[in-house]
Design a protein around this motif. Structure first.
Motif, PDB file in Angstrom:
ATOM      1  N   TYR A  82       0.799  -1.228   0.000  1.00 51.30           N
ATOM      2  CA  TYR A  82       0.000   0.000   0.000  1.00 51.30           C
ATOM      3  C   TYR A  82       0.836   1.284   0.000  1.00 51.30           C
ATOM      4  O   TYR A  82       0.294   2.366  -0.230  1.00 51.30           O
ATOM      5  CB  TYR A  82      -0.943   0.012   1.207  1.00 51.30           C
ATOM      6  CG  TYR A  82      -1.882  -1.165   1.226  1.00 51.30           C
ATOM      7  CD1 TYR A  82      -2.866  -1.305   0.251  1.00 51.30           C
ATOM      8  CD2 TYR A  82      -1.796  -2.150   2.199  1.00 51.30           C
ATOM      9  CE1 TYR A  82      -3.728  -2.387   0.237  1.00 51.30           C
ATOM     10  CE2 TYR A  82      -2.655  -3.233   2.207  1.00 51.30           C
ATOM     11  CZ  TYR A  82      -3.612  -3.353   1.225  1.00 51.30           C
ATOM     12  OH  TYR A  82      -4.462  -4.424   1.221  1.00 51.30           O
ATOM     13  N   VAL A  85       4.165   6.858   4.013  1.00 50.77           N
ATOM     14  CA  VAL A  85       4.438   8.290   3.853  1.00 50.77           C
ATOM     15  C   VAL A  85       5.777   8.490   3.136  1.00 50.77           C
ATOM     16  O   VAL A  85       5.963   9.445   2.385  1.00 50.77           O
ATOM     17  CB  VAL A  85       4.442   8.973   5.242  1.00 50.77           C
ATOM     18  CG1 VAL A  85       4.998  10.376   5.167  1.00 50.77           C
ATOM     19  CG2 VAL A  85       3.028   8.972   5.827  1.00 50.77           C
ATOM     20  N   ASP A  89       3.804   2.869  -3.249  1.00 51.40           N
ATOM     21  CA  ASP A  89       3.198   1.536  -3.187  1.00 51.40           C
ATOM     22  C   ASP A  89       3.683   0.662  -4.335  1.00 51.40           C
ATOM     23  O   ASP A  89       4.016   1.156  -5.407  1.00 51.40           O
ATOM     24  CB  ASP A  89       1.672   1.660  -3.244  1.00 51.40           C
ATOM     25  CG  ASP A  89       1.216   2.394  -4.491  1.00 51.40           C
ATOM     26  OD1 ASP A  89       1.849   3.409  -4.845  1.00 51.40           O
ATOM     27  OD2 ASP A  89       0.259   1.954  -5.138  1.00 51.40           O
TER      28      ASP A  89
ATOM     29  N   TYR B  39      -4.123  14.338   5.733  1.00 50.76           N
ATOM     30  CA  TYR B  39      -4.512  14.535   4.337  1.00 50.76           C
ATOM     31  C   TYR B  39      -5.107  13.240   3.781  1.00 50.76           C
ATOM     32  O   TYR B  39      -5.009  12.185   4.409  1.00 50.76           O
ATOM     33  CB  TYR B  39      -3.333  15.025   3.485  1.00 50.76           C
ATOM     34  CG  TYR B  39      -2.099  14.150   3.513  1.00 50.76           C
ATOM     35  CD1 TYR B  39      -2.032  12.963   2.779  1.00 50.76           C
ATOM     36  CD2 TYR B  39      -0.984  14.536   4.256  1.00 50.76           C
ATOM     37  CE1 TYR B  39      -0.891  12.187   2.790  1.00 50.76           C
ATOM     38  CE2 TYR B  39       0.167  13.759   4.264  1.00 50.76           C
ATOM     39  CZ  TYR B  39       0.214  12.582   3.525  1.00 50.76           C
ATOM     40  OH  TYR B  39       1.341  11.807   3.551  1.00 50.76           O
ATOM     41  N   GLN B  43      -5.350   5.834  -4.587  1.00 46.73           N
ATOM     42  CA  GLN B  43      -4.469   5.147  -5.527  1.00 46.73           C
ATOM     43  C   GLN B  43      -5.147   3.911  -6.091  1.00 46.73           C
ATOM     44  O   GLN B  43      -5.951   3.273  -5.412  1.00 46.73           O
ATOM     45  CB  GLN B  43      -3.167   4.734  -4.824  1.00 46.73           C
ATOM     46  CG  GLN B  43      -3.368   3.624  -3.801  1.00 46.73           C
ATOM     47  CD  GLN B  43      -2.358   3.671  -2.665  1.00 46.73           C
ATOM     48  OE1 GLN B  43      -2.357   4.598  -1.846  1.00 46.73           O
ATOM     49  NE2 GLN B  43      -1.506   2.662  -2.608  1.00 46.73           N
ATOM     50  N   LEU B  65      -7.537   2.288  -3.153  1.00 44.72           N
ATOM     51  CA  LEU B  65      -7.355   2.532  -1.727  1.00 44.72           C
ATOM     52  C   LEU B  65      -7.490   4.034  -1.509  1.00 44.72           C
ATOM     53  O   LEU B  65      -6.764   4.826  -2.115  1.00 44.72           O
ATOM     54  CB  LEU B  65      -5.964   2.055  -1.280  1.00 44.72           C
ATOM     55  CG  LEU B  65      -5.526   2.473   0.130  1.00 44.72           C
ATOM     56  CD1 LEU B  65      -6.515   2.020   1.192  1.00 44.72           C
ATOM     57  CD2 LEU B  65      -4.126   1.929   0.436  1.00 44.72           C
ATOM     58  N   ARG B  67      -7.596   6.770   1.591  1.00 48.85           N
ATOM     59  CA  ARG B  67      -7.310   6.802   3.030  1.00 48.85           C
ATOM     60  C   ARG B  67      -6.937   8.199   3.510  1.00 48.85           C
ATOM     61  O   ARG B  67      -6.507   9.049   2.731  1.00 48.85           O
ATOM     62  CB  ARG B  67      -6.145   5.863   3.347  1.00 48.85           C
ATOM     63  CG  ARG B  67      -4.894   6.198   2.587  1.00 48.85           C
ATOM     64  CD  ARG B  67      -3.754   5.217   2.894  1.00 48.85           C
ATOM     65  NE  ARG B  67      -2.879   5.054   1.750  1.00 48.85           N
ATOM     66  CZ  ARG B  67      -1.764   4.347   1.739  1.00 48.85           C
ATOM     67  NH1 ARG B  67      -1.378   3.714   2.812  1.00 48.85           N
ATOM     68  NH2 ARG B  67      -1.030   4.237   0.659  1.00 48.85           N
ATOM     69  N   ILE B  69      -4.298  10.011   5.983  1.00 44.11           N
ATOM     70  CA  ILE B  69      -3.017   9.773   6.650  1.00 44.11           C
ATOM     71  C   ILE B  69      -2.792  10.900   7.649  1.00 44.11           C
ATOM     72  O   ILE B  69      -2.880  12.079   7.296  1.00 44.11           O
ATOM     73  CB  ILE B  69      -1.856   9.704   5.634  1.00 44.11           C
ATOM     74  CG1 ILE B  69      -2.092   8.541   4.656  1.00 44.11           C
ATOM     75  CG2 ILE B  69      -0.517   9.547   6.363  1.00 44.11           C
ATOM     76  CD1 ILE B  69      -1.043   8.405   3.555  1.00 44.11           C
ATOM     77  N   PHE B 110      -9.973  -0.050   5.884  1.00 48.50           N
ATOM     78  CA  PHE B 110      -8.510  -0.146   5.825  1.00 48.50           C
ATOM     79  C   PHE B 110      -7.900   0.573   7.019  1.00 48.50           C
ATOM     80  O   PHE B 110      -8.291   1.711   7.320  1.00 48.50           O
ATOM     81  CB  PHE B 110      -8.006   0.489   4.524  1.00 48.50           C
ATOM     82  CG  PHE B 110      -6.507   0.457   4.387  1.00 48.50           C
ATOM     83  CD1 PHE B 110      -5.869  -0.656   3.865  1.00 48.50           C
ATOM     84  CD2 PHE B 110      -5.731   1.530   4.802  1.00 48.50           C
ATOM     85  CE1 PHE B 110      -4.482  -0.698   3.754  1.00 48.50           C
ATOM     86  CE2 PHE B 110      -4.345   1.498   4.695  1.00 48.50           C
ATOM     87  CZ  PHE B 110      -3.721   0.387   4.170  1.00 48.50           C
ATOM     88  N   HIS B 123      -2.972   5.375   9.041  1.00 49.56           N
ATOM     89  CA  HIS B 123      -3.604   5.319   7.719  1.00 49.56           C
ATOM     90  C   HIS B 123      -4.983   4.675   7.930  1.00 49.56           C
ATOM     91  O   HIS B 123      -5.070   3.508   8.308  1.00 49.56           O
ATOM     92  CB  HIS B 123      -2.804   4.432   6.764  1.00 49.56           C
ATOM     93  CG  HIS B 123      -1.371   4.871   6.557  1.00 49.56           C
ATOM     94  ND1 HIS B 123      -0.867   5.170   5.318  1.00 49.56           N
ATOM     95  CD2 HIS B 123      -0.337   5.043   7.430  1.00 49.56           C
ATOM     96  CE1 HIS B 123       0.415   5.517   5.426  1.00 49.56           C
ATOM     97  NE2 HIS B 123       0.755   5.432   6.702  1.00 49.56           N
ATOM     98  N   ILE B 127     -10.980   0.290   1.106  1.00 48.96           N
ATOM     99  CA  ILE B 127     -10.702  -0.214  -0.243  1.00 48.96           C
ATOM    100  C   ILE B 127     -12.028  -0.113  -0.992  1.00 48.96           C
ATOM    101  O   ILE B 127     -13.020  -0.718  -0.576  1.00 48.96           O
ATOM    102  CB  ILE B 127     -10.243  -1.677  -0.210  1.00 48.96           C
ATOM    103  CG1 ILE B 127      -9.084  -1.886   0.757  1.00 48.96           C
ATOM    104  CG2 ILE B 127      -9.924  -2.166  -1.623  1.00 48.96           C
ATOM    105  CD1 ILE B 127      -7.722  -1.585   0.247  1.00 48.96           C
TER     106      ILE B 127
END
Lengths: 115, 138
Positions: A82, A85, A89, B39, B43, B65, B67, B69, B110, B123, B127
């Motif tokens: 995945y 930071v 990925d 933020y 992806q 994905l 998410r 972070i 996730f 994170h 998904i």
């Protein structure tokens, strides 16, 4: 007044269940093996092999009649899949698993005689 | 234009609709190192096409994905944003350049904790499976 009764009895569910379970079990086991192989191929293709520790950390295991798991015992596996930071990925599990959805469904149907 | 570009465009615009301070911090993964946390990133993890003959447009199925972070040891703030993400995306439809998004559903939640040099990043998100149809410009 006489009455005629017709009783239809079908008591082969046990045999059918056993046959299906056995065939589906093989399909699941094969799919797990294929998944492990695809993941390892993707790891190699993406140049993620340094020491080989991650590549060789992938295992497949039958966990029930109709259940198997494919896993890595390296805790940084999700970081690679995945990204983090600090690192991009490199998906190698999700594409492999999704690529097997169709073949798995087809093989499962064939196993129970519904091609 | 590639469907993935159109989907990224739609995801960016949809996620930017979040007005809870994070809507102006949406990035395609990876975000720049200078990005201020928390933020949102998205992806493509995997995708497949269903081609059709004739005039029927091609369909694409993508697994994304999405998410939040956030820096720190607590997942609380990231979880709040993850709920906002889900509110914006679950069962959403829309359009992007040369693509129609027919459906978006979460496949699984996730969560991942990243630790690096004594610091932690949370994170949290989901998904999502996105079904899209190519709508090439005439």
């Amino acid at each position: 007044m006489s009455r005629t009764t017709v009783q239809i009895q079908f008591d082969h569910f046990k045999e059918i269940n056993e046959t299906w379970n056995s065939r589906l079990g093989l399909v699941i086991q094969k799919t797990a093996n294929d998944l492990g192989g695809l993941i390892k191929t993707s790891i190699e293709q993406q140049g993620m092999v340094d020491t080989g520790a991650y590549l060789n950390s992938w295992f497949g295991e039958k966990t029930g009649d109709l259940e198997a798991i494919v896993y890595s015992d390296k805790e940084y596996g999700p970081y690679l899949e995945y990204g983090t930071v600090h690192m991009t990925d490199r998906p190698h599990v999700t594409p492999a698993a999704e690529g097997l959805e169709g073949p798995f469904a087809a093989a499962a149907k064939e196993a129970i005689g519904h091609e | 234009m590639s469907e993935t570009f159109g989907i990224a465009e739609w995801l960016y615009e949809t996620l930017s609709g979040d007005d809870a301070d994070v809507g102006d911090r949406v990035w395609t993964f990876p975000a720049p190192q200078s990005a201020t946390t928390p933020y949102i990133t998205f992806q493509l993890q995997a995708g497949s096409d269903t081609p059709f003959f004739g005039d029927t447009p091609r369909m694409m199925r993508g697994t994304y994905l999405v998410r939040c972070i956030d820096k720190g040891w607590s997942k609380e703030d990231a979880s709040v944003v993850a709920d906002l993400i889900d509110g914006l995306l679950e069962k959403a439809t829309g359009t992007g350049t040369d693509v129609a998004i027919l459906g978006c559903i979460r496949q699984s939640p996730f969560e991942m904790t990243e630790t690096s040099d004594g610091e932690a990043y949370q994170h949290v998100g989901g998904i999502y499976r996105i079904i899209a149809e190519a709508t090439p410009a005439q």
